[in-house]
Scaffold this motif. Structure first.
Motif, PDB file in Angstrom:
ATOM      1  N   ARG A  59     113.107  77.760  77.624  1.00  0.00           N
ATOM      2  CA  ARG A  59     112.492  79.051  77.316  1.00  0.00           C
ATOM      3  C   ARG A  59     110.981  78.918  77.183  1.00  0.00           C
ATOM      4  O   ARG A  59     110.228  79.813  77.607  1.00  0.00           O
ATOM      5  CB  ARG A  59     113.109  79.643  76.047  1.00  0.00           C
ATOM      6  CG  ARG A  59     114.536  80.167  76.269  1.00  0.00           C
ATOM      7  CD  ARG A  59     115.073  80.857  75.044  1.00  0.00           C
ATOM      8  NE  ARG A  59     115.395  79.922  73.963  1.00  0.00           N
ATOM      9  CZ  ARG A  59     116.570  79.316  73.832  1.00  0.00           C
ATOM     10  NH1 ARG A  59     117.542  79.518  74.705  1.00  0.00           N
ATOM     11  NH2 ARG A  59     116.786  78.495  72.812  1.00  0.00           N
ATOM     12  N   LEU A  60     110.508  77.834  76.582  1.00  0.00           N
ATOM     13  CA  LEU A  60     109.065  77.619  76.489  1.00  0.00           C
ATOM     14  C   LEU A  60     108.455  77.545  77.884  1.00  0.00           C
ATOM     15  O   LEU A  60     107.397  78.135  78.155  1.00  0.00           O
ATOM     16  CB  LEU A  60     108.796  76.329  75.715  1.00  0.00           C
ATOM     17  CG  LEU A  60     107.439  76.205  75.027  1.00  0.00           C
ATOM     18  CD1 LEU A  60     107.383  77.113  73.803  1.00  0.00           C
ATOM     19  CD2 LEU A  60     107.183  74.760  74.608  1.00  0.00           C
ATOM     20  N   SER A  61     109.118  76.834  78.788  1.00  0.00           N
ATOM     21  CA  SER A  61     108.625  76.709  80.159  1.00  0.00           C
ATOM     22  C   SER A  61     108.613  78.051  80.866  1.00  0.00           C
ATOM     23  O   SER A  61     107.671  78.374  81.602  1.00  0.00           O
ATOM     24  CB  SER A  61     109.493  75.714  80.935  1.00  0.00           C
ATOM     25  OG  SER A  61     109.443  74.428  80.354  1.00  0.00           O
ATOM     26  N   CYS A  62     109.653  78.857  80.659  1.00  0.00           N
ATOM     27  CA  CYS A  62     109.686  80.175  81.287  1.00  0.00           C
ATOM     28  C   CYS A  62     108.591  81.074  80.716  1.00  0.00           C
ATOM     29  O   CYS A  62     108.014  81.900  81.432  1.00  0.00           O
ATOM     30  CB  CYS A  62     111.065  80.802  81.111  1.00  0.00           C
ATOM     31  SG  CYS A  62     112.294  80.117  82.256  1.00  0.00           S
ATOM     32  N   GLY A  63     108.280  80.924  79.429  1.00  0.00           N
ATOM     33  CA  GLY A  63     107.157  81.658  78.867  1.00  0.00           C
ATOM     34  C   GLY A  63     105.846  81.266  79.536  1.00  0.00           C
ATOM     35  O   GLY A  63     104.998  82.126  79.817  1.00  0.00           O
ATOM     36  N   ALA A  64     105.673  79.978  79.803  1.00  0.00           N
ATOM     37  CA  ALA A  64     104.469  79.518  80.498  1.00  0.00           C
ATOM     38  C   ALA A  64     104.408  80.077  81.913  1.00  0.00           C
ATOM     39  O   ALA A  64     103.346  80.511  82.387  1.00  0.00           O
ATOM     40  CB  ALA A  64     104.435  77.992  80.517  1.00  0.00           C
ATOM     41  N   ALA A  65     105.555  80.091  82.607  1.00  0.00           N
ATOM     42  CA  ALA A  65     105.598  80.669  83.949  1.00  0.00           C
ATOM     43  C   ALA A  65     105.283  82.167  83.902  1.00  0.00           C
ATOM     44  O   ALA A  65     104.609  82.702  84.796  1.00  0.00           O
ATOM     45  CB  ALA A  65     106.972  80.427  84.576  1.00  0.00           C
ATOM     46  N   LEU A  66     105.755  82.838  82.858  1.00  0.00           N
ATOM     47  CA  LEU A  66     105.473  84.261  82.685  1.00  0.00           C
ATOM     48  C   LEU A  66     103.973  84.509  82.563  1.00  0.00           C
ATOM     49  O   LEU A  66     103.446  85.480  83.129  1.00  0.00           O
ATOM     50  CB  LEU A  66     106.217  84.780  81.455  1.00  0.00           C
ATOM     51  CG  LEU A  66     105.902  86.207  81.005  1.00  0.00           C
ATOM     52  CD1 LEU A  66     106.188  87.209  82.108  1.00  0.00           C
ATOM     53  CD2 LEU A  66     106.698  86.548  79.736  1.00  0.00           C
TER      54      LEU A  66
END
Length: 324
Positions: A59-66
């Motif tokens: 989820r942290l990585s997806c937040g960064a991608a966002l």
């Protein structure tokens, strides 16, 4: 007025989104065009059961991608309104982006977007040059803009106390055979589009190192190239630790990393004290801060490098869909 994003806009924005960091460079995300909006989802097939059993890291990585998605769309003149976790029945969908009113990108958005292809995790030793106070302020402001805060660990005694927490967490993790096997499985020796290349994994750990290293590297360090004795350590903290908080923290993390890149700094991520619950709580208490530590960064001036590989866009894109 346009009714939604196009496939061409999706592909262009995702080319930047996938430059975000992720644990072991697993790239745990998928993107789709849905009813004119862009949906970003966690890819459960690329989770790390031993390293990330709760899905926090994904989820942290997806937040960064966002965050990269937001920047790419803004610079293209098609900024987005974002809803986090928009579908109660689809918990893996992290965010939905729909077109906002067109506007010109701000100078800050342009600068951060320009840093996207230059950002990489620098696991090598940094130079001893201190990070100036005004740059430290910029890093803290980057976290605040994204509703988190960045706590700098300043002073030899504070850094040593953090190093003890991080080292203890590292030893706990290293005792788990599944954890070690997972790291090995994601270490790449030859050409690859995911995982951590051994050449980018940093030098082999040595007894005099203050901070622990994950152990991807297979390179001996050059004489006199030990790690900095008093690194600049920064802890990213969010208000809570729900799935939504983790997505918010991922956006803050990426803004901090891009701000560092724009300032000519390198950074590497130290997630061991976050991955071990007891160590995370010790870290929180040592900082005397409200909230939840979400990531630790080592920041400094270092040698130039290159980003790690990324999968082809067609591997992370789904065909446009229409929700019933």
């Amino acid at each position: 007025m346009d009714i939604g994003y196009t496939v061409e806009q999706l592909r262009a924005a995702v080319a930047d989104a996938v430059r975000a960091p992720s644990l072991h460079n697993t790239q745990p995300w998928r993107f789709r065009l849905c009813d004119g909006g862009i949906d970003l989802a966690v890819d459960p097939t690329r989770r790390l059961p031993a390293t990330d059993p709760t899905g926090w890291g994904a989820r942290l990585s997806c937040g960064a991608a966002l965050h990269n998605l937001r920047l790419a769309l803004a610079v293209a003149g098609a900024p987005a309104t974002v809803r986090l976790r928009p579908y109660p029945g689809e918990p893996d969908v992290a965010a939905r982006l729909v077109p906002d009113l067109p506007r010109r990108a701000t100078p800050t958005e342009r600068s951060l977007h320009a840093a996207v292809p230059r950002r990489f995790s620098n696991r090598a030793p940094f130079w001893p040059d201190p990070v100036p106070a005004d740059v430290r302020w910029r890093l803290g402001e980057a976290a605040r803009v994204e509703q988190c805060w960045l706590e700098l660990v300043i002073g030899a005694s504070a850094v040593s106390a953090f190093a003890e927490i991080a080292g203890s967490a590292h030893r706990v993790l290293e005792r788990d055979p599944a954890y070690r096997a997972e790291r090995t499985a994601w270490t790449r020796i030859g050409p690859a589009t995911d995982g951590v290349p051994a050449a980018a994994g940093g030098p082999r750990a040595e007894p005099q190192d203050l901070l622990p290293s994950r152990g991807f590297g297979a390179l001996d360090r050059a004489p006199g190239r030990d790690f900095e004795p008093e690194p600049l350590v920064a802890v990213l903290i969010s208000a809570g630790n729900t799935a939504t908080d983790q997505l918010v923290a991922g956006q803050a993390l990426q803004r901090v990393l891009l701000t560092a890149t724009d300032a000519g700094l390198g950074a590497s991520l130290l997630s061991q004290p976050i991955e071990v619950p007891g160590a995370r709580e010790r870290l929180r208490r040592s900082l005397g801060r409200f909230g939840t530590p979400q990531m630790v960064l080592r920041i400094g001036y270092g040698q130039p490098g290159r980003p790690t590989p990324r999968r082809p866009l067609d591997e992370v894109l789904d065909l446009p869909v229409t929700r019933p």
